[in-house]
Design a protein around this motif. Structure first.
Motif, PDB file in Angstrom:
ATOM      1  N   ASP A  71       0.954  -0.697   0.412  1.00 62.52           N
ATOM      2  CA  ASP A  71      -0.035   0.040   0.218  1.00 62.52           C
ATOM      3  C   ASP A  71       0.930   1.495   0.291  1.00 62.52           C
ATOM      4  OD1 ASP A  71       0.943  -0.190   2.646  1.00 62.52           O
ATOM      5  OD2 ASP A  71      -1.431  -0.349   3.583  1.00 62.52           O
ATOM      6  N   THR A  72      -0.012   2.456  -0.396  1.00 62.38           N
ATOM      7  CA  THR A  72       0.751   3.822  -0.025  1.00 62.38           C
ATOM      8  C   THR A  72       1.723   3.799   1.014  1.00 62.38           C
ATOM      9  OG1 THR A  72      -1.319   4.952  -0.716  1.00 62.38           O
ATOM     10  CG2 THR A  72       0.738   5.924   0.017  1.00 62.38           C
ATOM     11  N   TYR A  75       5.584   2.718   0.574  1.00 64.14           N
ATOM     12  CA  TYR A  75       5.821   3.988  -0.716  1.00 64.14           C
ATOM     13  C   TYR A  75       6.555   5.534   0.177  1.00 64.14           C
ATOM     14  CZ  TYR A  75       4.374  -0.071  -4.384  1.00 64.14           C
ATOM     15  OH  TYR A  75       4.430  -0.307  -5.320  1.00 64.14           O
ATOM     16  N   ARG A  95       7.898   8.726  -5.136  1.00 64.77           N
ATOM     17  CA  ARG A  95       6.683   9.507  -4.821  1.00 64.77           C
ATOM     18  C   ARG A  95       5.720   9.663  -6.254  1.00 64.77           C
ATOM     19  NH1 ARG A  95       5.070  11.754   0.148  1.00 64.77           N
ATOM     20  NH2 ARG A  95       6.617  11.386   1.495  1.00 64.77           N
ATOM     21  N   ILE A  98       3.897   6.516  -7.536  1.00 67.12           N
ATOM     22  CA  ILE A  98       2.497   6.329  -6.186  1.00 67.12           C
ATOM     23  C   ILE A  98       1.253   7.197  -7.557  1.00 67.12           C
ATOM     24  CG2 ILE A  98       1.258   7.028  -4.250  1.00 67.12           C
ATOM     25  CD1 ILE A  98       3.909   7.243  -3.133  1.00 67.12           C
ATOM     26  N   ILE A 103      -1.675   4.565  -6.851  1.00 68.39           N
ATOM     27  CA  ILE A 103      -1.967   4.107  -5.550  1.00 68.39           C
ATOM     28  C   ILE A 103      -2.534   4.507  -4.800  1.00 68.39           C
ATOM     29  CG2 ILE A 103      -0.560   2.426  -3.610  1.00 68.39           C
ATOM     30  CD1 ILE A 103       1.872   2.577  -5.490  1.00 68.39           C
ATOM     31  N   LYS A 105      -4.548   5.596  -1.689  1.00 68.55           N
ATOM     32  CA  LYS A 105      -3.760   6.224  -0.459  1.00 68.55           C
ATOM     33  C   LYS A 105      -4.857   6.512   0.634  1.00 68.55           C
ATOM     34  CE  LYS A 105      -0.836  10.115  -2.667  1.00 68.55           C
ATOM     35  NZ  LYS A 105      -0.861  11.286  -2.432  1.00 68.55           N
TER      36      LYS A 105
END
Length: 130
Positions: A71-72, A75, A95, A98, A103, A105
């Protein structure tokens, strides 16, 4: 005899992480009979950032990104690990990844109870405010 469960492994990984014994923590995760969960991976990533160990963090992320449940947060931790070790170019790439991969948030959320009524507060990403 007690059969170790994922929670037991998580506790040992957490202790090794806090002691800075990242090699041992990574070896334990690799040898676990059960599939490591999001908490174990997160614990490893947090420890990598705390100890400034970019190489371990990169190995953990390689394993995480092959899981469907990455998940975020994973990352963001990786990006922050790069940034705190003066690898800003790599932090920016993560970033961008993402955003490019869309992805999801998960917004930050807090709950409080006042006079028996529960109130929920959510953080809204700045780019969603119009």
């Amino acid at each position: 005899m007690l059969e170790p469960r994922i929670k037991h492994y998580g506790c040992v990984v957490g202790m090794l992480d806090r002691a800075g014994r990242l090699d041992e923590a990574e070896e334990l995760v690799a040898a676990m009979p059960a599939h490591p969960d999001v908490l174990i991976w997160g614990s490893l990533l947090v420890a990598c950032r705390a100890h400034g160990d970019v190489e371990h963090a990169e190995r953990v992320m390689l394993r995480r990104t092959t899981d469907a449940d990455a998940d975020t947060g994973d990352y963001v931790l990786m990006s922050n690990t790069y940034a705190s070790n003066d690898r800003h170019g790599k932090a920016v790439k993560v970033r961008r990844q993402i955003r490019r991969n869309e992805i999801d948030k998960v917004p930050g959320c807090s709950l409080i109870e006042i006079d028996g009524v529960v109130h929920e507060f959510k953080a809204i990403p700045a780019n969603s405010i119009r």
